[in-house]
Enzyme design. Structure first.
Site, PDB file in Angstrom:
ATOM      1  N   TYR A  78       0.824  -1.213   0.000  1.00  0.00           N
ATOM      2  CA  TYR A  78       0.000   0.000   0.000  1.00  0.00           C
ATOM      3  C   TYR A  78       0.860   1.266   0.000  1.00  0.00           C
ATOM      4  CZ  TYR A  78      -3.946  -3.062   1.202  1.00  0.00           C
ATOM      5  OH  TYR A  78      -4.899  -4.046   1.200  1.00  0.00           O
ATOM      6  N   LYS A  96       3.444 -15.477   2.238  1.00  0.00           N
ATOM      7  CA  LYS A  96       3.349 -16.179   0.947  1.00  0.00           C
ATOM      8  C   LYS A  96       4.793 -16.464   0.517  1.00  0.00           C
ATOM      9  CE  LYS A  96       0.808 -17.600  -2.566  1.00  0.00           C
ATOM     10  NZ  LYS A  96       0.003 -18.825  -2.449  1.00  0.00           N
TER      11      LYS A  96
END
Ligand code: NAD
Length: 366
Positions: free
Chosen positions: A144, A195
Site C-alpha cells: 500500500y 506467501k
C-alpha cells in the site's frame, strides 16, 4: 491516584453516541479502580470538516500528541461522500493520524461469545465455543505504501500499472515484537502468515519472524502458514489460531474475513499501536471499533456500544498497562451480553435494548 491522560475523538453519526456511553462506563471503572481520567475531547472527521474545513485540524493533532492514547469513534458518512477522495473524512483523518503517530501494529481481536454463535455465518455447530482469536496486521508498510507506484503507457500502446511490495527487516521485527507481546498475554501461540513460496518480501518476513522468536521469545510456539491456506482455515476452524501476525495487505483481507465470521461489527474492537512510547513507557495507541459510523441507525439510540467499550479496554491494557482492569471490563461486557441484555444487532428475536441501557448493564456487571 494515577491519572489516565487520553484524547477522545468521537467523530460522526453513531461515533458520538457510542463514545458517550464508553466514557460513562470508563468513569465507573475509574471510580471503582481508584483511577483518575484526564481526557480531552477534540473534533475529527466530517464534524471537523463542517466546523474547521479540515478532517484533522491542527488543534486536534496537538491534543492527541499531548496524551498517552487516542480513543477514537468513527468518521465519515453520506453527508461528506461528494467530497474528492483525498478530502473524505476517513482518508483525511485516519491515514494522517496513523502516519503522524507511526501506528504500525493493528491488533484486532476476533471475539464471538458462545451465546452469540448464531450471529456467525459459520453457525454454532462449527463453533460451539464461539470464537476467540487475535489478528495482528502490519499497518504502515508493504504494497500500500511501497514506491514506485505508477501507471504508464508502454511503447506498444498497452497500459501497465505497478505497485511495489517492500519490507525492511526492522519493520518486520517491530511487528513481531508486538505479536509476541499479544501472544504472551494469551496462550503463547503465534502463527505467522505469509506467501513465502512466491514473494521475496515473504521470505524475509518468515526468516525475520523465525529469528526474532528464537532470539527473544523461545517461550512462544511459532508456526507459519501461507495466506491462501490461512483464508481457508479461518473459515473452516478459526479457533485453531490464537494470535496470528501478517503483513499489511494480507492483514487487511484476513481481518475483514475475521470480522464477518465473528458476526456483528458492533462487538469488534481494535487497537493500533505506535512506534513511539507514551509518557508511561508503553506504546502510544489509537483505539477504535472495527465498524464505521453506521449512518443507517444513527440518531436512534440503538447502536451497540460494546465495540467502543471493548476498544477502551484495549487502551487500558496496551497504553496504560492495566491488564487486570481491562480484563475486568471485558468480563463485564461479556456478563451483560450473555445475561441477555442485547442491542438490536445481536438480539436475534429477543427484545432489544438501546445504546444507553446496554452501557447501564455493563456498568452494573462491573
Ligand atoms: P458500517 O460499519 O458503518 O456499517 C455496516 C453495518 O454494520 C450497518 O448495517 C451498521 O448499522 C452496522 N453496524 C456498524 N456498527 C454498529 C454498531 N456499533 N451497532 C450496531 N450496528 C452496527 O459500514 P458502512 O455502512 O460501510 O460505512 C458507513 C460510513 O462509515 C462510511 O462513510 C465509511 O467510510 C465509514 N467508516 C469509517 C470507519 C472508521 O472511521 N474507522 C471504518 C469503516 C467505515
Amino acid at each position: 491516584m494515577p491519572s489516565l491522560k487520553f484524547t477522545v475523538l468521537a467523530g460522526d453519526y453513531i461515533g458520538p453516541e457510542v463514545m458517550a456511553e464508553a466514557l460513562r462506563v470508563l468513569d465507573h471503572v475509574a471510580a471503582r479502580e481508584h483511577l483518575a481520567l484526564d481526557c480531552t475531547e477534540a473534533v475529527v472527521g466530517g464534524a471537523a470538516i463542517d466546523r474547521h474545513g479540515s478532517a484533522l485540524p491542527e488543534a486536534t493533532l496537538r491534543a492527541c500528541a499531548a496524551g498517552d492514547a487516542i480513543l477514537f469513534g468513527s468518521v465519515g458518512g453520506p453527508k461528506w461522500e461528494k467530497l474528492p477522495p483525498k478530502e473524505q473524512p476517513e482518508r483525511a483523518a485516519l491515514l494522517p493520524l496513523r502516519k503522524h503517530f507511526t501506528l504500525f501494529a493493528n491488533i484486532r481481536p476476533g471475539l464471538l461469545y458462545p451465546e452469540l454463535a448464531d450471529a456467525s455465518p459459520l453457525k454454532s455447530e462449527r463453533i460451539p465455543q464461539g470464537i476467540d482469536i487475535v489478528c495482528i496486521r502490519e499497518l504502515t508498510g508493504g504494497i500500500y505504501f511501497g514506491q514506485p507506484k505508477t501507471t504508464v503507457t508502454l511503447p506498444d500502446g498497452d497500459v501497465q500499472a505497478l505497485d511495489t511490495m517492500v519490507y525492511r527487516k526492522s519493520e518486520i521485527e517491530r511487528i513481531t515484537a508486538a505479536a509476541v507481546t499479544a501472544a504472551r498475554s494469551r496462550k503463547k501461540k503465534l502463527c505467522s502468515v505469509d506467501k513465502a513460496n512466491v514473494l521475496e518480501t515473504s521470505l524475509l518476513w518468515r526468516k525475520t519472524v523465525t529469528d526474532y522468536v528464537a532470539a527473544h521469545a523461545p517461550d512462544i510456539a511459532l508456526t507459519h502458514m501461507y495466506v491462501d491456506n490461512a483464508a481457508m482455515q479461518l473459515a473452516r476452524d478459526p479457533n485453531q489460531f490464537d494470535v496470528f501476525v501478517t503483513e499489511n495487505m494480507f492483514g487487511d483481507i484476513l481481518s475483514d474475513e475475521m470480522a464477518v465470521i465473528c458476526g456483528s461489527l458492533g462487538m469488534l474492537a481494535s487497537a493500533s499501536l505506535g512506534a513511539r512510547q507514551n509518557s508511561r513507557g508503553l506504546p502510544f495507541g489509537l483505539y477504535e471499533p472495527a465498524g464505521g459510523t453506521a449512518p443507517d441507525i444513527a440518531g436512534k439510540g440503538i447502536a451497540n456500544p460494546c465495540a467502543q467499550i471493548l476498544s477502551a479496554a484495549l487502551m487500558l491494557r496496551y497504553s496504560f498497562g492495566l491488564d487486570a482492569v481491562a480484563a475486568r471490563l471485558e468480563a463485564a461486557v461479556k456478563k451483560a451480553v450473555t445475561s441477555g441484555v442485547r442491542t438490536g444487532d445481536i438480539a436475534f428475536g429477543r427484545p432489544a435494548v438501546g445504546t444507553r441501557a446496554m452501557a447501564d448493564a455493563i456498568i452494573a456487571a462491573y
